[in-house]
Write a protein that holds these residues in place. Structure first.
Motif, PDB file in Angstrom:
ATOM      1  N   ARG A 201       0.848  -1.196   0.000  1.00  0.00           N
ATOM      2  CA  ARG A 201       0.000   0.000   0.000  1.00  0.00           C
ATOM      3  C   ARG A 201       0.883   1.247   0.000  1.00  0.00           C
ATOM      4  O   ARG A 201       2.045   1.215   0.408  1.00  0.00           O
ATOM      5  CB  ARG A 201      -0.912   0.014   1.227  1.00  0.00           C
ATOM      6  N   ALA A 202       0.292   2.355  -0.436  1.00  0.00           N
ATOM      7  CA  ALA A 202       1.003   3.633  -0.421  1.00  0.00           C
ATOM      8  C   ALA A 202       0.756   4.401   0.859  1.00  0.00           C
ATOM      9  O   ALA A 202       1.367   5.447   1.090  1.00  0.00           O
ATOM     10  CB  ALA A 202       0.596   4.486  -1.622  1.00  0.00           C
ATOM     11  N   ALA A 203      -0.140   3.927   1.712  1.00  0.00           N
ATOM     12  CA  ALA A 203      -0.424   4.514   3.018  1.00  0.00           C
ATOM     13  C   ALA A 203      -0.796   3.367   3.949  1.00  0.00           C
ATOM     14  O   ALA A 203      -1.285   2.318   3.487  1.00  0.00           O
ATOM     15  CB  ALA A 203      -1.553   5.539   2.933  1.00  0.00           C
ATOM     16  N   PRO A 204      -0.570   3.527   5.262  1.00  0.00           N
ATOM     17  CA  PRO A 204      -0.846   2.415   6.172  1.00  0.00           C
ATOM     18  C   PRO A 204      -2.256   1.861   6.034  1.00  0.00           C
ATOM     19  O   PRO A 204      -2.466   0.655   6.127  1.00  0.00           O
ATOM     20  CB  PRO A 204      -0.602   3.031   7.547  1.00  0.00           C
ATOM     21  N   GLU A 205      -3.253   2.723   5.803  1.00  0.00           N
ATOM     22  CA  GLU A 205      -4.634   2.277   5.648  1.00  0.00           C
ATOM     23  C   GLU A 205      -5.152   2.522   4.238  1.00  0.00           C
ATOM     24  O   GLU A 205      -6.354   2.575   4.014  1.00  0.00           O
ATOM     25  CB  GLU A 205      -5.524   3.018   6.663  1.00  0.00           C
ATOM     26  N   GLY A 206      -4.240   2.679   3.277  1.00  0.00           N
ATOM     27  CA  GLY A 206      -4.636   3.000   1.916  1.00  0.00           C
ATOM     28  C   GLY A 206      -5.110   1.789   1.141  1.00  0.00           C
ATOM     29  O   GLY A 206      -5.069   0.639   1.622  1.00  0.00           O
ATOM     30  N   PRO A 207      -5.561   2.007  -0.096  1.00  0.00           N
ATOM     31  CA  PRO A 207      -6.048   0.891  -0.932  1.00  0.00           C
ATOM     32  C   PRO A 207      -4.901  -0.047  -1.301  1.00  0.00           C
ATOM     33  O   PRO A 207      -3.740   0.343  -1.373  1.00  0.00           O
ATOM     34  CB  PRO A 207      -6.619   1.602  -2.166  1.00  0.00           C
ATOM     35  N   LEU A 208      -5.253  -1.294  -1.566  1.00  0.00           N
ATOM     36  CA  LEU A 208      -4.280  -2.320  -1.925  1.00  0.00           C
ATOM     37  C   LEU A 208      -3.758  -2.051  -3.335  1.00  0.00           C
ATOM     38  O   LEU A 208      -4.523  -1.895  -4.279  1.00  0.00           O
ATOM     39  CB  LEU A 208      -4.928  -3.705  -1.854  1.00  0.00           C
ATOM     40  N   LEU A 209      -2.405  -1.990  -3.471  1.00  0.00           N
ATOM     41  CA  LEU A 209      -1.794  -1.759  -4.774  1.00  0.00           C
ATOM     42  C   LEU A 209      -1.304  -3.042  -5.419  1.00  0.00           C
ATOM     43  O   LEU A 209      -1.224  -3.130  -6.645  1.00  0.00           O
ATOM     44  CB  LEU A 209      -0.603  -0.785  -4.629  1.00  0.00           C
ATOM     45  N   GLY A 210      -0.949  -4.034  -4.625  1.00  0.00           N
ATOM     46  CA  GLY A 210      -0.419  -5.259  -5.177  1.00  0.00           C
ATOM     47  C   GLY A 210       0.128  -6.151  -4.080  1.00  0.00           C
ATOM     48  O   GLY A 210      -0.095  -5.918  -2.888  1.00  0.00           O
ATOM     49  N   HIS A 211       0.843  -7.200  -4.515  1.00  0.00           N
ATOM     50  CA  HIS A 211       1.418  -8.159  -3.579  1.00  0.00           C
ATOM     51  C   HIS A 211       2.879  -8.404  -3.930  1.00  0.00           C
ATOM     52  O   HIS A 211       3.357  -8.044  -5.017  1.00  0.00           O
ATOM     53  CB  HIS A 211       0.646  -9.487  -3.615  1.00  0.00           C
ATOM     54  N   VAL A 212       3.593  -9.025  -2.983  1.00  0.00           N
ATOM     55  CA  VAL A 212       4.994  -9.406  -3.180  1.00  0.00           C
ATOM     56  C   VAL A 212       5.042 -10.855  -3.668  1.00  0.00           C
ATOM     57  O   VAL A 212       4.414 -11.730  -3.046  1.00  0.00           O
ATOM     58  CB  VAL A 212       5.783  -9.258  -1.858  1.00  0.00           C
ATOM     59  N   PRO A 213       5.759 -11.157  -4.756  1.00  0.00           N
ATOM     60  CA  PRO A 213       6.424 -10.210  -5.664  1.00  0.00           C
ATOM     61  C   PRO A 213       5.441  -9.637  -6.663  1.00  0.00           C
ATOM     62  O   PRO A 213       4.406 -10.248  -6.931  1.00  0.00           O
ATOM     63  CB  PRO A 213       7.479 -11.086  -6.339  1.00  0.00           C
ATOM     64  N   GLY A 214       5.780  -8.482  -7.232  1.00  0.00           N
ATOM     65  CA  GLY A 214       4.880  -7.874  -8.200  1.00  0.00           C
ATOM     66  C   GLY A 214       5.313  -6.466  -8.543  1.00  0.00           C
ATOM     67  O   GLY A 214       6.353  -5.969  -8.084  1.00  0.00           O
TER      68      GLY A 214
END
Length: 880
Positions: A201-214
Motif C-alpha cells: 500500500r502507499a499509506a498504512p490504511e490505503g487501498p491495496l496496490l499489489g502483492h509481493v512479488p509484483g
C-alpha cells in the motif's frame, strides 16, 4: 462608473490612497495623470495608447474605475474577448447595485460577439493555454475564457500530471464546458523479497496496490510503500520513483513476535531521512509502526547536522519525536585528501560555500578570500597577491601558498606562481566551494604548501533542472564578462559538463605614478577561460585552461612611462584523469595522471634613440606526473593514508641574458621529483580525542637535500560545544628554476652557489566555543619559524651588472641567514543558522620581522535573505 466622470474617479483614487499608507502621494498623482492621458487617448479613439496609460494607472493604484475603462476600451477597439474577460473580472467583485447592473449590461452586450468556455480540471489548479503556449497561461482552473469564434486548441498542465488538450469549435454567444481529468505521472516499482503475498500500500490504511512479488504504479517523487501480512510486523520502505523508469525494491518483513507501538517523527525540514536502528524507515513527517522497546532514531538532511535520539515505545503505545536539524557547513577535502567535517579536519579551516560566493558577488579567488581570517591582499596592477598571517614580501608571486583546483596544484613549476586573480578564472560561477586550510601542508602536498593550502572545488554539473545556463556582468572600468555552461547526464557517476567564458576591460582611465607622472589608459585586460569535467563510473576527467592578456600602466622593470605595449600574457592549463574506488568502508584507492602547461610572456617597452624597443621576458613550462594513494582502516577508529607521486618537469624554458644590450637567449632546463607520504588518523577517544600524524619525503634529483616534512594534530572536545585543535608541523619550498637560473644583463644574476629549500616550523592552538547551535566563537594563536628564506638583494661580490658591465652590483637570490620569526592571534565570531543567513566577524594580529604586512586586520560579513533564498542582501567590510 463612466470614463468621463473625473469627480468620482478622483474620490476613488483618494480612498485608495488613504487605505494604503505604503503608497506615497506622488504615486497617486502619477496614477491620476496616467488615467487622464488614457481618457484623452480614448476620446481620440487611440485605443492602444489609452490602454497603455490605463494599465500604468492600474499598476500604480489598482481600482475598479480603471478596470472598467480598460474593459470599455477593449470593447471600443472591437477586441471583444479581452473586453469580456475584464467585465467578467469586474462582475466577481463587490459592486454597488448601479455598477453591477452596468457591468451585467456590458456582458450581455458583448456575449453575442464572443464564444465562452468553462474550463475545469480534476484536480483543479492546472494552467490553461489557448492555441499557443509561448503567449503564457490564461489562468488556472476553474476558469471562464472568452475567445473569438472558431476552432481553438485548449491545453492544461499541472505539475506531476500528464498534460491534456482538446480542440473545440466555438460559436459566438455560446457557452461550452470543457472538463479535463488529469492523469498523474507514474513510475513502476518492482517489489521483490519475503514473505510472498505481502500486501503493498502507499499509506498504512490505503487501498491495496499489489502483492509481493509484483509491480505497482506510483506517482513520481519520494514515496513510501507500506507492507503488511498477518503474522508479520508491518514495515515502511522509502524510495524514489522516477518518471518512465523502473525502480526495484527488495523487502523483508520480520515475523510478528513482539508487541508494537507507533512513533511519529517530525522535523523542522521537510523530507528529512529517518533511520531506525540503522535502517532507513521513511521521510519526515513519518508515522512508523515499531516493535515495543527502545530504538535509536536518526534524522538526517543534506545540509544539516545529523539528529539522533533514543525512544522507548510501550506496547500499543504512541510516541512523538521532533528533530531540530541545525545547519552544518560543507565538508573539506584539502586538509587530509579525503572528505571530513570542518571540525574533524586536522587544521584551522574555513570553507566558503557556493551560496556565500554568489550572495557576495565575488568574481575572483582573491576577492572571495579578502575577508577570510588571517588573509590580506596586495595588487601591483599586474597580479593580485595573497598575504597569509603577515607574510607577503615584495616580489613574492603567491609561491608560498599552494592553490589547488579540485586537488590539482595550480602553481607553475617555473616561478612557483600561485594564480589567484583573473589569471586563474574570470569568475567563480563554476565553483562549488573554496576550502582554506591554514598552516603548513607539505606533509601531504610537498613544495609550496608553506603557509596555507587553498582548494577551489568546481561543480560537477550545472544547477538541478537545467541543461544550459549563462551569466553576464558589467562593471567599472569598462569591464564586461560572460560565461556559458552546459551539462548532460543526470546520474552522479555519469555526466559531462562544459564551461567557457570571456572577460574584457579597458581598465583605469588614469594611473598616477607620483614623481614619474601619470599614464592615460594602458590598463586593459582580456581573459578567456574554458573547462571540461566528465565522470564515468570511478573515472573522472577534468581539463582547464585560462589565458590572460594584461596591459601594465606602471612601467615596471625599466619600461618607459606612458609608452604603449608594456604587458604580460599568462596561459595556464592542465588535463587530469583520475580513478577513485571504494573497495569497502575501510579500503579505498585513488590514482591520477596529469599533464600541465604554463606560459608567461612579459613585454617591457623602452624608448631608445632609434625608436621604441620591446624587451621580452619569457617563462614557460610543461610537466607531467602521476600519483597513487590508498586509504586503509588498520583497526577500529584508525585510518591510514599512504601515497606515492612522481613528477617530470621535462621542459622549463625561459630567457636569460648577460649584457644589457644583448638579445635574451632562451634556456631550457628540466627537473624530476619523487615523493612518498603517510597520514595516520586515530580516534583515541571516539567523539572526544583524535590524533593525526603525517610525514612526507620529497626527492629532487637536481638538489643535494631531501626535504622531510612532518605534521601532528591533536583535536579534543573537552566539553559539549567546545573544540580545541593543537597543530604542529613543518613545510618546505624548493627553489624554483626562475630563482636558481634567471639572469638579466643589467640588473640580476643567477645565484653562483645555488639555493637551499626554505623551511618553516609552525605551532598553532585554536579553540572554538559554541555559544548556541548557530553561534560559534573561535580564538587562536600561532608561531612561525622560517629558515633559509629566499630573498632578492644586491650582492656586492657580484658586479657584472650595469652599463658598462661591472659598474654596479647585481641583484641575486640568496638564502637569508638566520631565522625569521612571527607570531599572531586570531578571533572569529560566526553566526550561521542556515545556508542563506550569515554574520561573520574576524580579527587578526601579527608580529613579524618580514616587511610589507598589516599588523591588524579586521573584517565583517553580513548575509540576510529578503525573499526566501531568491533575493538576498549582503555586505562586507575589511580594515587593515
Amino acid at each position: 462608473m463612466k470614463h468621463c466622470a473625473p469627480v468620482r474617479r478622483f474620490l476613488f483614487l483618494l480612498l485608495c490612497l488613504l487605505a494604503s499608507p505604503a503608497l506615497a502621494d506622488n504615486t497617486a498623482d502619477e496614477a491620476d495623470i496616467a488615467f487622464q492621458l488614457g481618457n484623452e487617448a480614448y476620446a481620440r479613439r487611440a485605443y492602444a495608447e489609452a490602454l497603455r496609460n490605463y494599465f500604468l494607472s492600474y499598476r500604480l493604484v489598482p481600482n475598479r474605475n480603471v478596470l472598467f475603462n480598460i474593459a470599455r476600451c477593449y470593447e471600443s477597439a472591437r477586441r471583444y474577448d479581452e473586453a469580456y474577460r475584464y467585465f467578467h473580472d469586474l462582475s466577481r467583485q463587490e459592486l454597488t447595485k448601479e455598477d453591477a447592473a452596468e457591468v451585467a449590461a456590458a456582458l450581455k452586450r458583448i456575449l453575442p460577439r464572443v464564444a465562452l468556455v468553462e474550463v475545469t480540471s480534476t484536480p483543479p489548479g492546472a494552467a490553461v493555454y489557448a492555441d499557443r503556449e509561448d503567449l503564457g497561461s490564461r489562468g488556472a482552473t476553474p476558469l471562464r475564457l472568452a475567445l473569438p469564434a472558431g476552432k481553438h486548441l485548449l491545453r492544461v498542465k499541472l505539475a506531476g500530471h500528464v498534460p491534456a488538450e482538446e480542440e473545440l469549435q466555438l460559436s459566438p454567444g455560446k457557452v461550452v464546458s470543457q472538463a479535463f481529468a488529469l492523469e498523474p505521472l507514474l513510475g513502476t516499482v518492482v517489489v521483490t523479497g519475503r514473505p510472498e503475498g505481502a500486501e503493498v500500500r502507499a499509506a498504512p490504511e490505503g487501498p491495496l496496490l499489489g502483492h509481493v512479488p509484483g509491480e505497482v504504479k506510483l506517482p513520481v517523487g519520494r514515496r513510501t510503500l507500506y507492507l503488511s501480512l498477518q503474522g508479520y510486523a508491518p514495515a515502511a520502505f522509502p524510495l524514489e520513483v522516477e518518471e518512465q523508469a523502473s525502480a526495484r525494491l527488495d523487502v523483508g518483513l520480520a515475523p510478528e513476535a513482539v508487541p508494537t507501538g507507533t512513533l511519529l517523527v517530525t522535523a523542522n525540514r521537510e523530507a528529512a531521512l529517518v533511520r531506525v536502528d540503522g535502517r532507513e524507515a521513511g521521510f519526515t513527517p513519518a508515522a512508523l509502526t515499531l516493535r515495543a522497546g527502545e530504538h535509536t532514531v536518526e534524522v538526517t538532511h543534506p545540509d544539516a547536522r545529523p539528529f539522533s535520539a533514543k525512544v522507548a515505545l510501550a506496547q500499543d503505545g504512541s510516541e512523538k519525536l521532533h528533530a531540530e536539524l541545525r545547519y552544518a557547513p560543507p565538508p573539506v577535502q584539502a586538509a587530509s585528501k579525503r572528505l571530513l567535517s570542518v571540525d574533524d579536519a586536522p587544521a584551522s579551516t574555513t570553507v566558503l560555500t557556493r551560496e556565500e560566493l554568489q550572495a557576495f558577488g565575488y568574481s575572483s579567488l582573491v576577492e572571495a578570500l579578502q575577508a577570510v581570517r588571517g588573509i590580506f591582499l596586495t595588487n601591483d596592477r599586474q597580479y593580485e597577491f595573497l598575504g597569509i598571517r603577515g607574510f607577503s614580501p615584495p616580489g613574492d608571486l603567491n609561491t608560498r601558498v599552494l592553490i589547488l583546483w579540485d586537488g590539482h596544484a595550480m602553481n607553475d613549476v617555473w616561478a612557483g606562481q600561485g594564480y589567484a586573480g583573473r589569471d586563474l578564472s574570470i569568475d567563480l560561477e563554476e565553483v562549488e566551494r573554496i576550502e582554506v586550510v591554514r598552516g603548513p601542508g607539505s606533509a601531504l602536498y610537498g613544495t609550496g604548501a608553506f603557509f596555507a593550502v587553498i582548494n577551489v572545488v568546481p561543480r560537477d554539473r550545472v544547477e538541478a533542472g537545467r541543461t544550459v545556463e549563462g551569466t553576464a556582468a558589467a562593471g567599472a572600468n569598462g569591464m564586461f564578462r560572460a560565461r556559458a555552461s552546459g551539462s548532460v547526464g543526470s546520474r552522479p557517476d555519469l555526466g559531462l559538463t562544459l564551461s567557457a567564458g570571456v572577460l574584457d576591460a579597458y581598465g583605469a582611465e588614469k594611473t598616477d605614478l607620483g614623481e614619474l607622472g601619470s599614464v592615460r589608459g594602458l590598463d586593459g585586460e582580456r581573459v578567456y577561460t574554458g573547462s571540461v569535467r566528465a565522470r564515468a563510473g570511478g573515472f573522472t576527467f577534468q581539463g582547464y585552461v585560462n589565458a590572460r592578456d594584461k596591459k601594465v600602466p606602471t612601467a615596471p622593470y625599466g619600461a618607459t612611462v606612458g609608452l604603449a605595449g608594456t604587458s604580460t600574457q599568462d596561459v595556464r592549463g592542465f588535463a587530469e584523469l583520475r580513478y577513485d574506488h571504494d573497495f569497502s568502508p575501510g579500503a579505498a584507492l585513488s590514482a591520477r595522471a596529469y599533464y600541465d602547461q604554463s606560459h608567461y610572456e612579459g613585454t617591457w617597452m623602452t624608448q631608445r634613440a632609434d625608436g621604441p624597443r620591446a624587451d621580452p621576458d619569457l617563462g614557460e613550462a610543461q610537466w607531467t606526473g602521476a600519483e597513487v594513494r590508498g586509504r586503509f582502516t588498520l583497526f577500529r577508529g584508525n585510518t591510514l593514508t599512504a601515497g606515492v607521486e612522481a613528477q617530470s618537469q621535462f621542459r622549463i624554458r625561459h630567457t636569460v641574458s648577460t649584457q644589457e644590450d644583448e638579445t635574451p637567449v632562451p634556456e631550457t632546463r628540466s627537473r624530476t621529483l619523487l615523493s612518498a607520504y603517510l597520514l595516520d588518523e586515530w580516534q583515541l577517544v571516539p567523539g572526544r580525542l583524535s590524533l593525526t600524524a603525517g610525514l612526507r619525503v620529497d626527492r629532487y634529483l637536481d638538489l643535494s637535500v631531501t626535504p622531510l616534512t612532518p605534521r601532528l594534530a591533536l583535536i579534543a572536545r573537552p566539553y559539549e560545544g567546545g573544540l580545541t585543535k593543537l597543530v604542529g608541523g613543518s613545510a618546505f619550498r624548493a627553489p624554483n628554476i626562475y630563482e636558481l637560473y634567471y639572469s638579466e644583463g643589467s640588473t640580476q644574476r643567477a645565484p653562483p652557489k645555488g639555493l637551499d629549500p626554505e623551511t618553516i616550523q609552525t605551532l598553532e592552538l585554536e579553540h572554538s566555543h559554541d555559544l548556541s547551535d548557530e553561534l560559534r566563537l573561535t580564538v587562536g594563536g600561532y608561531f612561525n619559524s622560517i629558515q633559509k628564506l629566499v630573498v632578492a638583494a644586491e650582492d656586492p661580490s657580484v658586479t657584472s651588472c650595469g652599463i658598462p658591465a661591472g659598474s654596479t652590483a647585481c641583484v641575486v637570490n640568496a638564502n637569508l641567514p638566520g631565522t625569521v620569526r612571527a607570531w599572531g592571534a586570531e578571533a572569529e565570531l560566526r553566526w550561521q543558522p542556515g545556508r542563506h543567513t550569515l554574520v561573520d566577524l574576524t580579527y587578526s594580529y601579527v608580529n613579524s620581522s618580514v616587511p610589507n604586512h598589516p599588523t591588524h586586520v579586521a573584517s565583517g560579513k553580513v548575509l540576510v535573505p529578503l525573499v526566501g533564498s531568491a533575493v538576498r542582501l549582503s555586505s562586507q567590510a575589511v580594515f587593515q
